[in-house]
Design a protein around this motif. Structure first.
Motif, PDB file in Angstrom:
ATOM      1  N   VAL A 161       0.822  -1.211   0.000  1.00 49.36           N
ATOM      2  CA  VAL A 161       0.000   0.000   0.000  1.00 49.36           C
ATOM      3  C   VAL A 161       0.862   1.270   0.000  1.00 49.36           C
ATOM      4  O   VAL A 161       0.331   2.372  -0.004  1.00 49.36           O
ATOM      5  CB  VAL A 161      -0.937   0.047   1.225  1.00 49.36           C
ATOM      6  CG1 VAL A 161      -1.960  -1.087   1.176  1.00 49.36           C
ATOM      7  CG2 VAL A 161      -0.146  -0.023   2.530  1.00 49.36           C
ATOM      8  N   TRP A 361       6.277  12.718  -0.760  1.00 52.00           N
ATOM      9  CA  TRP A 361       4.859  12.725  -1.128  1.00 52.00           C
ATOM     10  C   TRP A 361       4.398  14.145  -1.419  1.00 52.00           C
ATOM     11  O   TRP A 361       4.429  15.009  -0.542  1.00 52.00           O
ATOM     12  CB  TRP A 361       4.017  12.110   0.006  1.00 52.00           C
ATOM     13  CG  TRP A 361       2.577  11.860  -0.355  1.00 52.00           C
ATOM     14  CD1 TRP A 361       1.918  12.260  -1.472  1.00 52.00           C
ATOM     15  CD2 TRP A 361       1.608  11.149   0.433  1.00 52.00           C
ATOM     16  NE1 TRP A 361       0.616  11.833  -1.438  1.00 52.00           N
ATOM     17  CE2 TRP A 361       0.398  11.150  -0.280  1.00 52.00           C
ATOM     18  CE3 TRP A 361       1.659  10.514   1.682  1.00 52.00           C
ATOM     19  CZ2 TRP A 361      -0.755  10.538   0.211  1.00 52.00           C
ATOM     20  CZ3 TRP A 361       0.509   9.910   2.163  1.00 52.00           C
ATOM     21  CH2 TRP A 361      -0.688   9.922   1.427  1.00 52.00           C
ATOM     22  N   ALA A 363       1.107  16.279  -2.380  1.00 58.52           N
ATOM     23  CA  ALA A 363      -0.355  16.132  -2.365  1.00 58.52           C
ATOM     24  C   ALA A 363      -0.905  16.232  -3.788  1.00 58.52           C
ATOM     25  O   ALA A 363      -0.375  16.966  -4.622  1.00 58.52           O
ATOM     26  CB  ALA A 363      -0.980  17.212  -1.486  1.00 58.52           C
TER      27      ALA A 363
ATOM     28  N   SER B 194      -3.307  13.321   0.307  1.00 56.77           N
ATOM     29  CA  SER B 194      -2.279  14.174   0.891  1.00 56.77           C
ATOM     30  C   SER B 194      -1.715  13.468   2.117  1.00 56.77           C
ATOM     31  O   SER B 194      -2.394  12.647   2.729  1.00 56.77           O
ATOM     32  CB  SER B 194      -2.880  15.526   1.285  1.00 56.77           C
ATOM     33  OG  SER B 194      -3.972  15.327   2.168  1.00 56.77           O
ATOM     34  N   PRO B 195      -0.460  13.778   2.460  1.00 53.87           N
ATOM     35  CA  PRO B 195       0.187  13.041   3.548  1.00 53.87           C
ATOM     36  C   PRO B 195      -0.497  13.290   4.890  1.00 53.87           C
ATOM     37  O   PRO B 195      -0.865  14.419   5.191  1.00 53.87           O
ATOM     38  CB  PRO B 195       1.618  13.611   3.570  1.00 53.87           C
ATOM     39  CG  PRO B 195       1.784  14.398   2.326  1.00 53.87           C
ATOM     40  CD  PRO B 195       0.427  14.776   1.836  1.00 53.87           C
ATOM     41  N   PRO B 196      -0.683  12.232   5.688  1.00 59.71           N
ATOM     42  CA  PRO B 196      -1.198  12.429   7.052  1.00 59.71           C
ATOM     43  C   PRO B 196      -0.126  13.064   7.932  1.00 59.71           C
ATOM     44  O   PRO B 196       1.051  13.100   7.573  1.00 59.71           O
ATOM     45  CB  PRO B 196      -1.503  11.003   7.517  1.00 59.71           C
ATOM     46  CG  PRO B 196      -0.663  10.110   6.680  1.00 59.71           C
ATOM     47  CD  PRO B 196      -0.415  10.821   5.381  1.00 59.71           C
ATOM     48  N   ALA B 201       9.035  11.983  11.322  1.00 60.99           N
ATOM     49  CA  ALA B 201       9.010  11.392   9.993  1.00 60.99           C
ATOM     50  C   ALA B 201       9.507   9.957  10.034  1.00 60.99           C
ATOM     51  O   ALA B 201      10.494   9.651  10.695  1.00 60.99           O
ATOM     52  CB  ALA B 201       9.869  12.219   9.047  1.00 60.99           C
ATOM     53  N   GLY B 202       8.817   9.073   9.316  1.00 58.62           N
ATOM     54  CA  GLY B 202       9.254   7.693   9.212  1.00 58.62           C
ATOM     55  C   GLY B 202       8.908   6.845  10.414  1.00 58.62           C
ATOM     56  O   GLY B 202       9.261   5.689  10.487  1.00 58.62           O
ATOM     57  N   GLU B 203       8.218   7.397  11.409  1.00 58.17           N
ATOM     58  CA  GLU B 203       7.885   6.651  12.618  1.00 58.17           C
ATOM     59  C   GLU B 203       6.377   6.483  12.734  1.00 58.17           C
ATOM     60  O   GLU B 203       5.651   7.453  12.951  1.00 58.17           O
ATOM     61  CB  GLU B 203       8.375   7.422  13.858  1.00 58.17           C
ATOM     62  CG  GLU B 203       9.790   7.109  14.250  1.00 58.17           C
ATOM     63  CD  GLU B 203       9.924   5.693  14.783  1.00 58.17           C
ATOM     64  OE1 GLU B 203       8.891   5.055  15.065  1.00 58.17           O
ATOM     65  OE2 GLU B 203      11.070   5.237  14.890  1.00 58.17           O
ATOM     66  N   ARG B 230       3.537  -6.867  15.531  1.00 57.13           N
ATOM     67  CA  ARG B 230       4.161  -5.648  15.003  1.00 57.13           C
ATOM     68  C   ARG B 230       3.140  -4.529  14.774  1.00 57.13           C
ATOM     69  O   ARG B 230       3.490  -3.389  14.575  1.00 57.13           O
ATOM     70  CB  ARG B 230       4.878  -5.952  13.678  1.00 57.13           C
ATOM     71  CG  ARG B 230       6.135  -6.784  13.847  1.00 57.13           C
ATOM     72  CD  ARG B 230       6.556  -7.399  12.536  1.00 57.13           C
ATOM     73  NE  ARG B 230       5.508  -8.307  12.034  1.00 57.13           N
ATOM     74  CZ  ARG B 230       5.516  -8.858  10.824  1.00 57.13           C
ATOM     75  NH1 ARG B 230       6.464  -8.550   9.966  1.00 57.13           N
ATOM     76  NH2 ARG B 230       4.563  -9.690  10.466  1.00 57.13           N
ATOM     77  N   HIS B 233      -0.293  -3.749   9.282  1.00 58.73           N
ATOM     78  CA  HIS B 233       0.670  -3.481   8.208  1.00 58.73           C
ATOM     79  C   HIS B 233       0.517  -2.095   7.606  1.00 58.73           C
ATOM     80  O   HIS B 233       1.482  -1.351   7.445  1.00 58.73           O
ATOM     81  CB  HIS B 233       0.451  -4.481   7.074  1.00 58.73           C
ATOM     82  CG  HIS B 233       0.918  -5.854   7.378  1.00 58.73           C
ATOM     83  ND1 HIS B 233       2.225  -6.151   7.643  1.00 58.73           N
ATOM     84  CD2 HIS B 233       0.249  -7.027   7.450  1.00 58.73           C
ATOM     85  CE1 HIS B 233       2.348  -7.449   7.863  1.00 58.73           C
ATOM     86  NE2 HIS B 233       1.156  -8.007   7.758  1.00 58.73           N
ATOM     87  N   CYS B 234      -0.701  -1.742   7.203  1.00 54.82           N
ATOM     88  CA  CYS B 234      -0.886  -0.522   6.414  1.00 54.82           C
ATOM     89  C   CYS B 234      -0.672   0.712   7.285  1.00 54.82           C
ATOM     90  O   CYS B 234       0.013   1.660   6.885  1.00 54.82           O
ATOM     91  CB  CYS B 234      -2.277  -0.499   5.791  1.00 54.82           C
ATOM     92  SG  CYS B 234      -2.540  -1.870   4.660  1.00 54.82           S
ATOM     93  N   ARG B 236       1.051   0.992   9.915  1.00 51.24           N
ATOM     94  CA  ARG B 236       2.468   1.155  10.262  1.00 51.24           C
ATOM     95  C   ARG B 236       3.217   1.983   9.234  1.00 51.24           C
ATOM     96  O   ARG B 236       4.225   2.620   9.551  1.00 51.24           O
ATOM     97  CB  ARG B 236       3.141  -0.203  10.438  1.00 51.24           C
ATOM     98  CG  ARG B 236       3.016  -0.715  11.852  1.00 51.24           C
ATOM     99  CD  ARG B 236       3.916  -1.914  12.136  1.00 51.24           C
ATOM    100  NE  ARG B 236       4.762  -2.345  11.065  1.00 51.24           N
ATOM    101  CZ  ARG B 236       4.647  -3.521  10.440  1.00 51.24           C
ATOM    102  NH1 ARG B 236       3.719  -4.354  10.780  1.00 51.24           N
ATOM    103  NH2 ARG B 236       5.479  -3.848   9.484  1.00 51.24           N
ATOM    104  N   VAL B 237       2.776   1.971   7.983  1.00 55.27           N
ATOM    105  CA  VAL B 237       3.418   2.843   6.992  1.00 55.27           C
ATOM    106  C   VAL B 237       2.555   4.072   6.713  1.00 55.27           C
ATOM    107  O   VAL B 237       2.714   4.735   5.684  1.00 55.27           O
ATOM    108  CB  VAL B 237       3.769   2.111   5.671  1.00 55.27           C
ATOM    109  CG1 VAL B 237       4.944   1.189   5.889  1.00 55.27           C
ATOM    110  CG2 VAL B 237       2.591   1.362   5.107  1.00 55.27           C
ATOM    111  N   GLY B 238       1.662   4.385   7.619  1.00 53.87           N
ATOM    112  CA  GLY B 238       0.916   5.639   7.510  1.00 53.87           C
ATOM    113  C   GLY B 238      -0.230   5.602   6.520  1.00 53.87           C
ATOM    114  O   GLY B 238      -0.671   6.644   6.032  1.00 53.87           O
ATOM    115  N   VAL B 239      -0.720   4.419   6.206  1.00 54.93           N
ATOM    116  CA  VAL B 239      -1.794   4.282   5.219  1.00 54.93           C
ATOM    117  C   VAL B 239      -3.018   3.687   5.923  1.00 54.93           C
ATOM    118  O   VAL B 239      -2.890   2.721   6.671  1.00 54.93           O
ATOM    119  CB  VAL B 239      -1.335   3.369   4.055  1.00 54.93           C
ATOM    120  CG1 VAL B 239      -2.451   3.145   3.066  1.00 54.93           C
ATOM    121  CG2 VAL B 239      -0.123   3.977   3.362  1.00 54.93           C
ATOM    122  N   PRO B 240      -4.209   4.253   5.715  1.00 52.59           N
ATOM    123  CA  PRO B 240      -5.379   3.780   6.445  1.00 52.59           C
ATOM    124  C   PRO B 240      -5.806   2.363   6.068  1.00 52.59           C
ATOM    125  O   PRO B 240      -5.551   1.902   4.960  1.00 52.59           O
ATOM    126  CB  PRO B 240      -6.476   4.788   6.063  1.00 52.59           C
ATOM    127  CG  PRO B 240      -6.001   5.469   4.843  1.00 52.59           C
ATOM    128  CD  PRO B 240      -4.510   5.423   4.855  1.00 52.59           C
TER     129      PRO B 240
END
Lengths: 444, 296
Positions: A161, A361, A363, B194-196, B201-203, B230, B233-234, B236-240
């Motif tokens: 994803v 990223w 937007a 757009s980025p959450p 960053a990266g955490e 852990r 999955h999603c 953890r990489v900032g994806v809903p």
């Protein structure tokens, strides 16, 4: 009529039918793809940025390729270019996914045919692991390593994803680099040893008859960069003819001017063909419109490979077999040359200064447009084309996957192999096994 | 233990997880005899109209049922296997391919095959995509798209040892590392374009709850367990979350539950454009049908 169902040790659902004439010789043979889920239909009307994470399910063996071809296409629809670091991370993931796939394909799908004796049936990846515990164990462990690296960079190895419209969901943390670089060296080391082992134990020992199971001549298609070197993540498509004389080069977005897709009622997969070179589609041996994609095609269309060890391996391959190489079974060798190339390239990417850039990223604003994404999947060129409406929802989807690019060629390979092996109505389990081997060299 | 593994309307991802067990695979294989698994083992059906599958103690089936041939295979598996497990979300709830149920299989495939059509002995579509338990009795389920390799390994080991496999009943939110404040700033639902916000960053640890940021996240209505200890999955990489494992506890309707949560939080749920897409992993069991609802 002889039916082989299902065709085993391939990534997909298919069967083979062979029709014999009165004398018991092959009148016709077909490979029937018998799976169709209809992604082009059910993505219609959905938000394009969501489709990037839906189309992964086209293939659980190569989900990253669909993910990345889709994100390229959707970004073009929305009129945005991702930041450079996002591009690097995506390429890194694509190549890591190639590693796991090539190990799966060579060791677990194909190698049982080469390394297990004729009497060892049924053949299987499990029998291989039993007979070659050390080699098999190392292959399993190295595939797992590549999957772990993918998780470290992109969160999920299967059904990812992390590629989002406008970039990559998070940057790579600097503290991950030392371990990733060490693991990349392990992958490279494994690739070198695999190529050496396969050369010695598989390809050098392969009986001439097995090297030439089929006798077909086709064109080839693959991605290259501006200098004609093989590319996996972005590039221009190069189509060369069977003799290696004629070639066309075009942006993936222009594929419709060069390629068309035919359908046959006996296969759920379409049959793309080079409409620029042939006046109509047919499976006849003399049709110039049939081309192949995949490792052999990529090595045939490329001038060279951009990493030193793989370039040398390609030179050695060419000095032995020429260019273009038509022998389908040598696709396995090409696959391992590529394994060396992608692992070299993974190491290079992990040593770039900008691989950990924070800006990953940009937007995006959903809107209307048309976009074409194109990457090289393990089995060959993958094209995703979408159109979006005012709200940025998919209004048209056209997916050209490696299996369909190779569909016509695979059918010709099966017919050619069957005709060469079945005479006067005589065939055995071993002969049917050999006919399947030729399909495994593509692996639909 | 003799094991047969059949894949139906599936992508191969569930099968790949077996190989992704890595070092844990060889010792596990020593305890199994795999008698049928097309991806890795040469066993053929004999014929498609009356497929033969060797008898097995355990049958694993991944993928849903969309074609008559797949139904025959599933029924054969049921007959030949003592214990039958639906493995992966396609088998338990239809999975992504059941999105076709909003359209209907026959109509959808016509849209692809056009005037040439496809011979029924190649694919003979049923009316819609089914989960396995709509066709046969299923003894055990392991949802996931795909399940983690350790979950597949854990299931096989538990069955070998005669134990009941662990099954999480809680939601994705229960193992989510995102920070919740209980405060929601947006009145509508934002598309993921757009980025959450992240604290560092990266955490993932610094990620603010995506739902509270106004993004659609199906974590509250989705069965937990993905990513195991852990964390999801999603996210953890900032994806809903989009609902891979199907509804919490295996039952219920993720779309209805999610729209309820939005509405009770004062969010205008009409800002979710593709509401029926909330059932993108669980469209079997008659939940997605052609023409049902205003939007597809």
């Amino acid at each position: 009529m002889i039916t082989i169902t299902p065709l085993t040790r391939i990534e997909g659902h298919a069967r083979i039918t062979i029709r014999l004439d009165r004398e018991g010789n092959v009148a016709d043979a077909r490979l029937h793809v018998n799976s169709l889920r209809g992604f082009e239909q059910f993505v219609l009307g959905r938000e394009a940025e969501e489709v990037i994470r839906i189309v992964t399910r086209i293939c659980g063996i190569c989900p990253w390729m669909h993910h990345l071809a889709a994100v390229q296409a959707v970004e073009e629809c929305f009129g945005v270019r991702p930041p450079p670091a996002a591009e690097r991370l995506r390429e890194l993931c694509l190549l890591l996914a190639h590693v796991g796939d090539k190990i799966l394909h060579f060791f677990f799908l194909a190698a049982p045919d080469f390394l297990l004796t004729d009497s060892c049936r049924p053949r299987s990846a499990f029998a291989l692991l039993q007979k070659y515990p050390e080699l098999g164990g190392e292959a399993v462990a190295t595939r797992r390593l590549a999957q772990e690296m993918l998780e470290r960079v992109g969160g999920r190895a299967i059904h990812p994803v992390a590629a989002v419209a406008g970039g990559f969901s998070r940057p790579l943390a600097v503290r991950e680099l030392p371990l990733l670089r060490k693991q990349a060296r392990q992958l490279l080391d494994f690739s070198r040893r695999t190529l050496e082992f396969a050369g010695r134990e598989v390809f050098d020992k392969l009986p001439a008859g097995d090297r030439c199971l089929d006798r077909i001549r086709t064109g080839f298609l693959g991605l290259v960069d501006r200098r004609g070197r093989a590319q996996f993540y972005r590039g221009r498509l190069r189509l060369v003819d069977a003799a290696g004389m004629r070639s066309e080069e075009f942006a993936p977005a222009e594929h419709g001017r060069f390629l068309a897709e035919a359908r046959q009622p006996w296969s759920a997969s379409g049959f793309p063909w080079a409409s620029c070179w042939s006046s109509g589609f047919s499976l006849e041996d003399d049709n110039d419109g049939i081309y192949r994609v995949g490792p052999l095609a990529r090595l045939n269309v490329a001038e060279t490979l951009a990493t030193p060890e793989a370039a040398a391996a390609l030179d050695a391959f060419r000095s032995r077999f020429g260019r273009p190489v038509q022998e389908t079974m040598l696709g396995h060798w090409a696959r391992l040359v590529e394994l060396l190339h992608v692992t070299e390239r993974i190491g290079l990417l992990l040593h770039r200064d900008d691989i950990c850039d924070d800006a990953v990223w940009t937007a995006v604003r959903p809107g209307p447009g048309r976009g074409v994404g194109c990457v090289e999947a393990p089995r060959g060129t993958l094209i995703h084309e979408y159109e979006t409406d005012e709200a940025g929802r998919i209004s048209r989807a056209d997916l050209l996957v490696a299996t369909s690019h190779n569909n016509a060629a695979m059918n010709r390979s099966v017919r050619s192999a069957a005709a060469g092996l079945i005479r006067n109505g005589r065939y055995s389990e071993e002969i049917l096994g050999r006919i399947q081997m030729v399909v495994r060299a593509y692996d639909p | 233990m003799r094991v047969a593994w059949e894949w139906l309307h599936s992508c191969g991802g569930c099968e790949a997880t077996l190989l992704d067990l890595g070092e844990a695979l060889p010792p596990l294989l020593r305890r199994l005899e795999i008698v049928h698994m097309s991806l890795l083992h040469d066993h053929r059906y004999g014929s498609d109209s009356a497929p033969e599958i060797p008898g097995a103690d355990l049958g694993l089936v991944s993928g849903g049922v969309a074609f008559a041939g797949q139904q025959r295979l599933l029924e054969t598996m049921r007959r030949r296997c003592d214990l039958l497990v639906a493995l992966g979300t396609c088998a338990t709830h239809g999975g992504i391919p059941a999105l076709m149920n909003s359209r209907g299989m026959v109509d959808g495939l016509d849209g692809i095959a056009g005037s040439v059509g496809i011979d029924p002995d190649v694919v003979e579509p049923l009316e819609r995509v089914h989960a396995l338990d709509e066709i046969v009795q299923v003894d055990m389920v392991l949802p996931g798209c795909p399940p983690d390799p350790e979950q597949v390994g854990g299931l096989l080991t538990a069955i070998l040892d005669g134990r009941e496999p662990a099954r999480p009943s809680r939601s994705v939110c229960d193992s989510c590392p995102a920070i919740r404040t209980g405060e929601r700033r947006e009145a509508g639902v934002k598309r993921f374009c757009s980025p959450p916000e992240v604290a560092e960053a990266g955490e993932a640890v610094g990620l603010r709850c995506l739902q509270e940021q106004g993004f659609l996240c199906l974590g509250p209505v989705t069965a937990g367990g993905c990513g195991m200890e852990r964390g999801p999955h999603c996210i953890r990489v900032g994806v809903p979350c989009r609902g891979c494992l199907g509804p919490v506890g295996g039952q219920g309707n993720q779309m209805v539950a999610m729209l309820n949560i939005l509405a009770s939080g004062g969010v205008d749920f009409r800002t979710v454009l593709d509401r029926r897409g909330l059932l993108r992993f669980a469209g079997a069991h008659g939940r997605l049908r052609p023409g049902k609802g205003k939007k597809r």
